[in-house]
Motif scaffolding. Structure first.
Motif, PDB file in Angstrom:
ATOM      1  N   ALA A  66     -25.487  76.861  85.853  1.00  8.19           N
ATOM      2  CA  ALA A  66     -26.525  76.810  84.819  1.00  8.19           C
ATOM      3  C   ALA A  66     -27.106  78.202  84.567  1.00  8.19           C
ATOM      4  O   ALA A  66     -27.353  78.582  83.409  1.00  8.19           O
ATOM      5  N   GLU A  69     -24.501  80.328  82.626  1.00  8.26           N
ATOM      6  CA  GLU A  69     -24.423  79.907  81.228  1.00  8.26           C
ATOM      7  C   GLU A  69     -25.633  80.424  80.444  1.00  8.26           C
ATOM      8  O   GLU A  69     -25.487  80.926  79.316  1.00  8.26           O
ATOM      9  N   ALA A  70     -26.825  80.314  81.048  1.00  8.21           N
ATOM     10  CA  ALA A  70     -28.030  80.811  80.384  1.00  8.21           C
ATOM     11  C   ALA A  70     -27.985  82.328  80.226  1.00  8.21           C
ATOM     12  O   ALA A  70     -28.435  82.874  79.208  1.00  8.21           O
ATOM     13  N   ASP A  73     -25.737  83.123  77.325  1.00  8.16           N
ATOM     14  CA  ASP A  73     -26.417  82.832  76.059  1.00  8.16           C
ATOM     15  C   ASP A  73     -27.432  83.925  75.729  1.00  8.16           C
ATOM     16  O   ASP A  73     -27.557  84.346  74.565  1.00  8.16           O
ATOM     17  N   ALA A  74     -28.163  84.386  76.740  1.00 12.57           N
ATOM     18  CA  ALA A  74     -29.164  85.433  76.515  1.00 12.57           C
ATOM     19  C   ALA A  74     -28.493  86.736  76.090  1.00 12.57           C
ATOM     20  O   ALA A  74     -28.986  87.449  75.200  1.00 12.57           O
ATOM     21  N   ALA A 259     -33.852  82.180  74.400  1.00 14.50           N
ATOM     22  CA  ALA A 259     -32.785  82.268  75.402  1.00 14.50           C
ATOM     23  C   ALA A 259     -33.306  82.843  76.711  1.00 14.50           C
ATOM     24  O   ALA A 259     -32.911  82.406  77.800  1.00 14.50           O
ATOM     25  N   GLU A 260     -34.216  83.829  76.616  1.00 18.78           N
ATOM     26  CA  GLU A 260     -34.791  84.409  77.823  1.00 18.78           C
ATOM     27  C   GLU A 260     -35.658  83.398  78.560  1.00 18.78           C
ATOM     28  O   GLU A 260     -35.714  83.391  79.789  1.00 18.78           O
ATOM     29  N   VAL A 262     -35.164  80.103  78.633  1.00 18.71           N
ATOM     30  CA  VAL A 262     -34.229  79.204  79.327  1.00 18.71           C
ATOM     31  C   VAL A 262     -33.649  79.905  80.548  1.00 18.71           C
ATOM     32  O   VAL A 262     -33.515  79.313  81.631  1.00 18.71           O
ATOM     33  N   LEU A 263     -33.320  81.199  80.386  1.00 14.22           N
ATOM     34  CA  LEU A 263     -32.745  81.959  81.501  1.00 14.22           C
ATOM     35  C   LEU A 263     -33.744  82.090  82.648  1.00 14.22           C
ATOM     36  O   LEU A 263     -33.371  81.968  83.823  1.00 14.22           O
ATOM     37  N   GLU A 265     -36.100  80.037  83.504  1.00 19.56           N
ATOM     38  CA  GLU A 265     -36.165  78.759  84.219  1.00 19.56           C
ATOM     39  C   GLU A 265     -34.936  78.557  85.105  1.00 19.56           C
ATOM     40  O   GLU A 265     -35.050  78.097  86.245  1.00 19.56           O
ATOM     41  N   ALA A 266     -33.758  78.904  84.565  1.00 16.77           N
ATOM     42  CA  ALA A 266     -32.529  78.761  85.354  1.00 16.77           C
ATOM     43  C   ALA A 266     -32.545  79.684  86.557  1.00 16.77           C
ATOM     44  O   ALA A 266     -32.108  79.309  87.656  1.00 16.77           O
TER      45      ALA A 266
END
Length: 458
Positions: A66, A69-70, A73-74, A259-260, A262-263, A265-266
């Motif tokens: 996860a 992937e994040a 995306d970032a 995206a940042e 989400v990143l 949190e991951a």
């Protein structure tokens, strides 16, 4: 498989298919690890420590995946933002050229398929007189007075009259009647085609002018109309990006921010999982180190979150294995404090802790028993045997306690002389007993042979 002949030439195959040596290395390399006193590739590389911890705690396919992937995306969102910024600051020359291209093509405003349609229309218009004359002549020749249809009908009447005397002639009349239908259709179509020809001078001039405009575009931006349309799209995209730069940049910046988020949190979930797993992993390794009779020596696994600019596919935290030779000593990096023998045994303990989760299929331990004897040798041999339950283990040893636990025993000998040769020979039965006796005492005496048989029996 790689076969090396006496003349130095070699041949490599993978699953029976020919392969280069480099292909063989790429395929087999990850499946074999050499764990000798000077070969601790993964253990002495901090970048590999995170991978080892993730493998043990099954984080690679969960929070690790996860996070990666994040992160991807970032990075993609950031790359898109940078591309927009670069485009927005395109040189005046590029922008002016795009605006000129757009202006020139939009002034003509070509449509898809228009060039081919105009070309075909002009080909007909420029030969209108010939087309009209010949289509009208064909229609007259088929259906006019004294034409083909009159001749066919005359022939049909004659044949039908003759068929009253000979019925075998009737099919010929029927065939000619079918031909008459075809001739009538063609004559009608030719007459219709002739009537439809209406290429006036004004329409011809307009089509010729339009053709000139289209060909001018192809000369400037072609060589084909497809290329003209591509240039049109490129110029429109560049001008549109520059004209809508503020709006596009705002959207791209919002995408990066999302995206940042989400990143982040991951990364938090990834770090938390690693921090929770680290002491459990160290405890599992230290349990094996205890069995190897390494006293109060211990492995310490530390996880330290990294600043955002240091995040990579390896993770958002630094995972480091450190070594404490004694309970009262400060843990320090393995490479700085541990001896070769200690590192070998730490590697062995890690491999045992990983068990079947380790992706390396074959482990080669070279002199892992250096400086070991007595009960520690027995413990080391037992741990190697346990590891062999989940891996193929090859141990190069001078300890009889290790050798007797192997499923297969080989001796390595080297001949003397100007061109020495090395031989690898399997030993079984009495030969193995003698070899174990030699490891015990240097020679095969009655006492050492008896001791060797006892060890092998146990």
């Amino acid at each position: 498989v790689r076969k090396v002949s006496a003349d130095g030439r070699s041949r490599a195959t993978i699953n029976g298919a020919m392969a280069s040596v480099s292909e063989l290395a790429r395929t087999v390399g990850p499946l074999v690890e050499l764990c000798g006193q000077h070969e601790y590739q993964s253990l002495l590389k901090p970048a590999e420590h995170g991978r080892i911890l993730d493998g043990w705690a099954d984080l690679e396919s969960t929070v690790g995946a996860a996070f990666r992937e994040a992160l991807a995306d970032a990075r993609a969102a950031e790359a898109a933002l940078e591309e927009l910024r670069a485009t927005a600051s395109a040189s005046n020359t590029q922008l002016e050229e795009a605006r000129f291209t757009l202006q020139q093509i939009e002034a003509v405003n070509p449509e898809g398929g228009e060039y081919e349609e105009t070309r075909d229309w002009l080909a007909r218009a420029e030969h209108a007189e010939v087309l009209a004359r010949n289509s009208h002549g064909a229609a007259e020749a088929l259906s006019g007075d004294g034409g083909a249809l009159d001749a066919l009908n005359t022939a049909i009447s004659l044949i039908e009259e003759a068929s009253r005397a000979d019925e075998s002639l009737a099919p010929f009349a029927a065939s000619l009647r079918e031909i008459c239908f075809v001739v009538e259709d063609v004559a009608r179509d030719m007459a219709g085609y002739c009537d439809a020809i209406d290429f006036d001078g004004e329409s011809l001039a307009a089509a010729q002018k339009r053709m000139g405009q289209l060909m001018g575009l192809m000369r400037s931006f072609g060589p084909t109309m497809e290329a003209v349309f591509e240039r049109w799209d490129e110029a429109a995209a560049l001008v549109g990006l520059v004209d809508d730069a503020d709006e596009n940049l705002a959207r791209a910046e919002a995408a990066v921010e999302a995206a940042e988020g989400v990143l982040a949190e991951a990364a938090a979930a990834y770090d938390a999982a690693r921090i929770e797993a680290a002491p459990r992993f160290a405890a599992a390794v230290n349990e094996v180190l205890g069995r190897l009779e390494m006293g109060t020596a211990a492995l310490v696994c530390t996880v330290e979150p990294l600043p955002r600019e240091s995040w990579s596919a390896a993770g958002s935290a630094s995972v480091v294995f450190e070594f404490k030779p004694g309970a009262s000593m400060q843990p320090r990096p393995l490479a700085r404090i541990a001896s070769g023998g200690e590192i070998s045994r730490v590697m062995l303990a890690i491999k045992v802790a990983l068990g079947a989760k380790d992706g390396t299929e074959t482990l080669i331990f070279d002199e892992v028993d250096a400086g070991v004897g007595g009960s520690t040798a027995n413990a080391l041999a037992a741990v190697l045997a346990e590891l062999a339950e989940s891996h193929q283990v090859i141990a190069i040893t001078h300890l009889a306690q290790v050798a007797v636990l192997a499923d297969t025993h080989y001796t390595v000998t080297k001949t003397a002389g100007d061109a020495p040769e090395t031989a690898l020979t399997p030993v079984e039965g009495d030969e193995r007993v003698a070899e174990v006796a030699r490891l015990l005492s240097g020679t095969a005496t009655e006492t050492s042979l008896a001791h060797a048989r006892e060890l092998l029996g146990q």
